[in-house]
Scaffold this motif. Structure first.
Motif, mmCIF file in Angstrom:
data_model
loop_
_atom_site.group_PDB
_atom_site.id
_atom_site.type_symbol
_atom_site.label_atom_id
_atom_site.label_comp_id
_atom_site.label_asym_id
_atom_site.label_seq_id
_atom_site.Cartn_x
_atom_site.Cartn_y
_atom_site.Cartn_z
ATOM 1 N N GLY A 111 20.497 -8.173 17.057
ATOM 2 C CA GLY A 111 19.597 -8.524 15.959
ATOM 3 C C GLY A 111 18.420 -9.387 16.371
ATOM 4 N N ASN A 112 18.251 -9.560 17.697
ATOM 5 C CA ASN A 112 17.159 -10.386 18.234
ATOM 6 C C ASN A 112 17.188 -11.818 17.708
ATOM 7 O OD1 ASN A 112 15.958 -8.239 19.766
ATOM 8 N ND2 ASN A 112 15.131 -7.418 17.847
ATOM 9 N N LYS A 113 18.401 -12.353 17.544
ATOM 10 C CA LYS A 113 18.572 -13.717 17.044
ATOM 11 C C LYS A 113 18.879 -14.714 18.152
ATOM 12 C CE LYS A 113 18.110 -12.042 12.919
ATOM 13 N NZ LYS A 113 16.791 -12.189 12.253
ATOM 14 N N ALA A 114 19.096 -14.213 19.366
ATOM 15 C CA ALA A 114 19.493 -15.077 20.476
ATOM 16 C C ALA A 114 18.449 -15.041 21.584
ATOM 17 C CB ALA A 114 20.845 -14.638 21.029
ATOM 18 N N LEU A 115 18.127 -16.204 22.101
ATOM 19 C CA LEU A 115 17.154 -16.316 23.182
ATOM 20 C C LEU A 115 17.777 -15.875 24.510
ATOM 21 C CD1 LEU A 115 14.247 -17.458 23.779
ATOM 22 C CD2 LEU A 115 15.405 -19.583 24.446
ATOM 23 N N ASP A 116 17.021 -15.136 25.298
ATOM 24 C CA ASP A 116 17.453 -14.744 26.641
ATOM 25 C C ASP A 116 17.412 -15.986 27.529
ATOM 26 O OD1 ASP A 116 17.848 -13.721 29.176
ATOM 27 O OD2 ASP A 116 16.204 -12.271 29.079
ATOM 28 N N LEU A 117 18.574 -16.393 28.052
ATOM 29 C CA LEU A 117 18.682 -17.620 28.833
ATOM 30 C C LEU A 117 18.741 -17.359 30.343
ATOM 31 C CD1 LEU A 117 21.367 -19.480 26.665
ATOM 32 C CD2 LEU A 117 18.877 -19.479 26.392
ATOM 33 N N THR A 118 18.528 -16.132 30.746
ATOM 34 C CA THR A 118 18.692 -15.749 32.147
ATOM 35 C C THR A 118 17.870 -16.626 33.087
ATOM 36 O OG1 THR A 118 19.022 -13.464 31.408
ATOM 37 C CG2 THR A 118 18.650 -13.816 33.755
ATOM 38 N N SER A 119 16.644 -16.900 32.713
ATOM 39 C CA SER A 119 15.769 -17.684 33.602
ATOM 40 C C SER A 119 16.316 -19.096 33.814
ATOM 41 C CB SER A 119 14.352 -17.761 33.023
ATOM 42 O OG SER A 119 14.354 -18.417 31.765
ATOM 43 N N TYR A 120 16.929 -19.670 32.797
ATOM 44 C CA TYR A 120 17.492 -21.018 32.928
ATOM 45 C C TYR A 120 18.692 -21.007 33.881
ATOM 46 C CZ TYR A 120 14.578 -22.072 28.896
ATOM 47 O OH TYR A 120 13.505 -22.223 28.055
ATOM 48 N N TYR A 121 19.506 -19.962 33.801
ATOM 49 C CA TYR A 121 20.639 -19.819 34.726
ATOM 50 C C TYR A 121 20.142 -19.726 36.168
ATOM 51 C CZ TYR A 121 24.549 -19.073 31.450
ATOM 52 O OH TYR A 121 25.545 -19.240 30.523
ATOM 53 N N LYS A 122 19.086 -18.943 36.375
ATOM 54 C CA LYS A 122 18.606 -18.696 37.734
ATOM 55 C C LYS A 122 17.831 -19.879 38.308
ATOM 56 C CE LYS A 122 18.441 -13.646 37.419
ATOM 57 N NZ LYS A 122 17.574 -12.433 37.475
ATOM 58 N N GLU A 123 17.098 -20.573 37.464
ATOM 59 C CA GLU A 123 16.245 -21.658 37.946
ATOM 60 C C GLU A 123 17.015 -22.953 38.182
ATOM 61 O OE1 GLU A 123 13.197 -21.913 35.008
ATOM 62 O OE2 GLU A 123 12.401 -19.915 35.471
ATOM 63 N N ASP A 124 18.115 -23.139 37.476
ATOM 64 C CA ASP A 124 18.883 -24.379 37.629
ATOM 65 C C ASP A 124 20.300 -24.036 38.086
ATOM 66 O OD1 ASP A 124 19.965 -26.881 37.599
ATOM 67 O OD2 ASP A 124 19.477 -27.332 35.503
ATOM 68 N N THR A 125 20.418 -23.638 39.325
ATOM 69 C CA THR A 125 21.735 -23.231 39.836
ATOM 70 C C THR A 125 22.673 -24.422 40.017
ATOM 71 O OG1 THR A 125 20.847 -23.306 42.089
ATOM 72 C CG2 THR A 125 20.850 -21.159 40.972
ATOM 73 N N ALA A 126 22.115 -25.625 40.139
ATOM 74 C CA ALA A 126 22.985 -26.806 40.220
ATOM 75 C C ALA A 126 23.807 -26.937 38.945
ATOM 76 C CB ALA A 126 22.140 -28.058 40.430
ATOM 77 N N TRP A 127 23.199 -26.553 37.830
ATOM 78 C CA TRP A 127 23.929 -26.556 36.549
ATOM 79 C C TRP A 127 24.779 -25.296 36.384
ATOM 80 C CZ3 TRP A 127 22.364 -22.907 32.701
ATOM 81 C CH2 TRP A 127 23.179 -22.924 31.568
#
Length: 428
Positions: A111-127
């Motif tokens: 329903g396009n209600k959720a933000l794609d978080l892929t970039s945050y996973y990839k950019e902050d691998t320490a987390w």
């Protein structure tokens, strides 16, 4: 048309009623004169101990981020399922919201209600690397990440070791052994299995586990897909027959009591067994000698006994948020090792962050429960979040009638098949 679609279409009439307190700043507004960013945070724990846990997390985050104001709202489980669908259809959705995984979360992605978080996973691998990796998968769709796992949980049979020792019983590993144990408990005036089905969700955990055991995986995948589901395999009837076999050993008149009451019966030593989420271990403190055993193997089963029913729960960020960076900053804080250890210690739930349950904040039985989840060959999602709500309603309403003796397993499945046919027609 599916209920979920009808609900999302009804937002104009309901948004004022359900949109939260009037007069509060929203994330869609600009920063106030002091430059404060307001984020709305919505979860399903208005009761203790989770209520205080989230309040403390928010207070600590705001202390470290004085420019961010977190406004929290929480409603109970069943109300949450309906309200989150409505709120996400408004122009003022929560920035950060709780979600179950798998099909429940996928609806928000569709329903396009959720933000794609892929970039945050990839950019902050320490987390992201500190998260238990198999708990991330249920929030990923089409090779993208849309949610963050917060806690992990699995289903296990709890048993009172003192009662078992008194009656010279051993934890059963097969269904036949299981039935013999239940009979001995009943003969000795114990409730064999504490079970409350007034709220129907505990029924779904038996259905989900037994379906996994008695229906082959490819068939289940096809039937759980709303576009192809038919539920005609004989294994579904066999699964309900197994539940029917347990009725004489369940809490009497189970449809008149809820799971909390049943859990209390087990906690008081009046019942020998409870099929529970491992996150509930801290809620049975009076059972000093608590044990766990897996769902017994069934002769002729088609599913793998090394699979474990359970799934992570987590959070998503609204696709409409004006402050995605700050929303993710809060989610990273919530899923930090420090907050994960606090979750285990203060709430008794198991964080989806590696190494957060240890000898300093968890009991040996809790660590055993965590290892069950980590060592499971594969997780079987909660049935009531893995299939469409139309199928869930048909299954649980009619199985509840079966528990009362008003329907047979075959009659229950006929109703499920009707619901599947209607759903399939609406999807295609």
């Amino acid at each position: 048309m599916k209920k979920a679609k009808l609900v999302l279409a009804s937002v104009l009439g309901l948004s004022l009623l359900l949109g939260g307190c009037s007069g509060q700043k929203t994330s869609s507004e600009a920063k106030d004169e002091k430059g404060t960013i307001t984020l709305k945070f919505f979860h399903r724990w208005p009761k203790e101990p989770e209520k205080s846990y989230f309040e403390n997390v928010v207070q600590e985050f705001e202390k470290q981020h004085p420019n961010i104001d977190i406004q929290t709202e929480a409603v109970l489980n069943d109300s949450y399922k309906e309200k989150i669908r409505v709120l996400l259809g408004t122009n003022n959705p929560p920035d950060i919201y709780f979600t179950w995984s798998d099909q429940f979360a996928y609806k928000f992605v569709q329903g396009n209600k959720a933000l794609d978080l892929t970039s945050y996973y990839k950019e902050d691998t320490a987390w992201s690397s500190q998260l238990v990796q198999n708990q991330i998968t249920p929030f990923s769709f089409d090779n993208k990440y849309y949610g963050v796992p917060w806690q992990m949980d699995g289903k296990s049979f709890f048993y009172n070791k003192d009662i078992f020792a008194k009656l010279n019983l051993q934890p059963p590993t097969t269904w036949d052994e299981f039935m013999k144990v239940l009979e001995v408990l009943k003969e000795n005036n114990y409730t064999p299995i504490a079970f409350g089905s007034k709220a129907t969700w505990p029924i779904s955990h038996y259905i989900g586990t037994l379906n996994q055991r008695l229906v082959d995986e490819k068939t289940r995948e096809r039937d759980y897909n709303p576009k192809t589901g038919a539920f005609t395999d004989s294994g579904y009837v066999e699964a309900l027959k197994k539940i029917k076999e347990l009725i004489p050993y369940f809490t009497e008149n189970s449809n008149s009591v809820d799971h909390e009451y049943a859990r209390g019966t087990f906690n008081s030593g009046k019942a020998g067994i409870l099929y529970a989420e491992t996150a509930e271990i801290s809620l049975v403190p009076d059972v000093k000698n608590l044990g766990l055993f897996h769902f017994p193997a069934i002769e002729g089963q088609k599913g793998d006994s090394a699979y474990l029913t359970g799934a992570p729960e987590g959070f998503m960020v609204s696709s409409q948020t004006k402050h995605p960076k700050e929303a993710m900053e809060f989610l990273k804080f919530l899923t930090s090792k420090e907050m994960g250890e606090k979750l285990v210690k203060d709430v008794g739930k198991y964080s989806a962050v590696n190494g957060t349950a240890n000898e300093t904040n968890a009991t040996p039985i809790q660590i055993e429960a965590v290892n069950q989840i980590l060592n499971a060959k594969q997780m079987v999602p909660w049935f009531d979040t893995d299939v469409d709500i139309e199928i869930v309603d048909a299954y649980l309403t009619n199985t509840q009638l079966m528990l009362n003796g008003e329907k047979t397993p075959q009659e229950v499945m006929k109703e499920v098949q009707k619901a599947a046919d209607a759903l399939r027609a609406s999807e295609n």
